[in-house]
Design a protein around this motif. Sequence first.
Motif, short mmCIF file in Angstrom:
data_model
loop_
_atom_site.label_atom_id
_atom_site.label_comp_id
_atom_site.label_asym_id
_atom_site.label_seq_id
_atom_site.Cartn_x
_atom_site.Cartn_y
_atom_site.Cartn_z
N TYR A 149 19.67 56.65 77.22
CA TYR A 149 20.78 57.22 76.46
C TYR A 149 20.59 57.11 74.96
O TYR A 149 21.35 57.70 74.19
CB TYR A 149 22.11 56.61 76.91
N LYS B 157 20.21 60.48 73.46
CA LYS B 157 21.32 61.43 73.56
C LYS B 157 22.01 61.58 72.21
O LYS B 157 22.27 60.62 71.52
CB LYS B 157 22.34 60.96 74.60
N LYS B 158 22.26 62.84 71.85
CA LYS B 158 23.00 63.15 70.63
C LYS B 158 24.42 63.52 71.05
O LYS B 158 24.63 64.47 71.79
CB LYS B 158 22.33 64.31 69.90
N TYR B 159 25.39 62.78 70.58
CA TYR B 159 26.78 63.00 70.97
C TYR B 159 27.41 64.07 70.09
O TYR B 159 27.21 64.11 68.88
CB TYR B 159 27.56 61.69 70.89
N SER B 160 28.19 64.94 70.72
CA SER B 160 28.84 66.05 70.02
C SER B 160 30.10 65.56 69.34
O SER B 160 30.77 64.64 69.82
CB SER B 160 29.21 67.15 71.01
N GLU C 110 32.47 70.24 70.79
CA GLU C 110 33.01 70.23 72.16
C GLU C 110 33.98 71.39 72.37
O GLU C 110 33.97 72.03 73.42
CB GLU C 110 33.70 68.89 72.44
N VAL D 209 30.31 67.34 78.85
CA VAL D 209 30.06 66.67 77.57
C VAL D 209 28.57 66.49 77.29
O VAL D 209 28.18 66.17 76.17
CB VAL D 209 30.79 65.31 77.46
N ASN D 210 27.72 66.68 78.30
CA ASN D 210 26.27 66.59 78.10
C ASN D 210 25.67 67.90 77.58
O ASN D 210 24.50 67.94 77.23
CB ASN D 210 25.56 66.19 79.38
N ARG E 24 24.71 70.51 75.05
CA ARG E 24 24.46 70.49 73.60
C ARG E 24 24.67 71.87 72.98
O ARG E 24 25.19 72.00 71.90
CB ARG E 24 23.03 70.02 73.35
#
Length: 142
Positions: free
Chosen positions: A64, A67-70, A75, A131-132, A134
């Motif tokens: 993780y 992983k780049k979080y939005s 979103e 949410v995954n 991109r």
Amino acid sequence: MDEKKLIEKKIFNDTSRYNDIMERPYQQSKRHLPMNQLDRAFQFAPFGALEGFNGLIQEKTKMYARKKYSNAEQEQQIMRQLKYLQTHPLQVDVSYFNEDSGYYDHVKGLYKSIDLKKGRVTFEETSTVIVNIREIKLLNKK
């Protein structure tokens, strides 16, 4: 040091609130006998079930890390695109974080279904957590 680490350090390493009691001597309870070591160990036995998970947790943490979080705006954009795809069947190229590999993958094809309760969307034969996602790009029709 990043912001998250600074916050964690402040929360978990700041003992200034307890300065007034830090230097006080330990007082044995007058009501209760001291607990013997065996009973004290049994008190924490349920946590022994988690013993073998350290390696698994470390592995998932490494996965993780990529992983780049939005943010909220990204979103919302993805949700608008998904709602549009529900009524307009178009070919898309979806970039999403694959939880099994720990890397970003692409799926090209048509939108199939969405389950908002589970937070999952399906494109062709690939199902992923919303949410995954991109990015969703429309492909030219040929």
